[in-house]
Enzyme design. Structure first.
Site: not given
Length: 130
Positions: A39, A41, A50, A52, A83, A86
């Site tokens: 990930n 940010e 993310c 994935e 999430c 994803c």
């Protein structure tokens, strides 16, 4: 290298200065190649990515477009599922029966299928016009 090792290693490279929640993901293609992502940010939260999504982008950048297996790891009390976005991204490149292992850095894990994660996934069939 195993998916578990790849995901755990890439997790350490996550850029998570705001949440402190580092996630690593690794995917294997039918050819046996492994792609990893973490990930990333951003201070403008919606602009982050993310783990994935990063792994899928690396796979596509290498010219592969099918996921045979996925592994996601985070430092949490219980395995953390992908999430919603994803889940749809995984469904784009993986068959419904593709295994997805969700794990913790402490060693807990749970394996489900893409269909378990996203029942009733939106697909190309929904776009077909009569």
């Amino acid at each position: 290298m195993t998916l578990k090792t790849a995901a755990r290693q890439v997790r350490e490279n996550a850029h998570a200065p705001y949440s402190g929640f580092k996630v690593g993901a690794a995917i294997r293609t039918p050819a046996g190649n492994i792609y990893a992502g973490c990930n990333v940010e951003n201070v403008a939260y919606p602009e982050g990515t993310c783990a994935e999504a990063g792994a899928i982008a690396a796979m596509c950048a290498a010219g592969e477009y099918e996921i045979a297996e996925a592994y996601v790891v985070a430092d949490s009390p219980a395995p953390v599922p992908p999430c919603g976005g994803c889940r749809q991204k995984l469904a784009e490149f993986a068959a419904p029966g593709t295994p997805v292992t969700m794990a913790t850095t402490g060693g807990k894990s749970e394996t489900v299928t893409v269909a378990d994660l996203l029942p009733g996934a939106f697909s190309l069939a929904h776009m077909d016009k009569p």
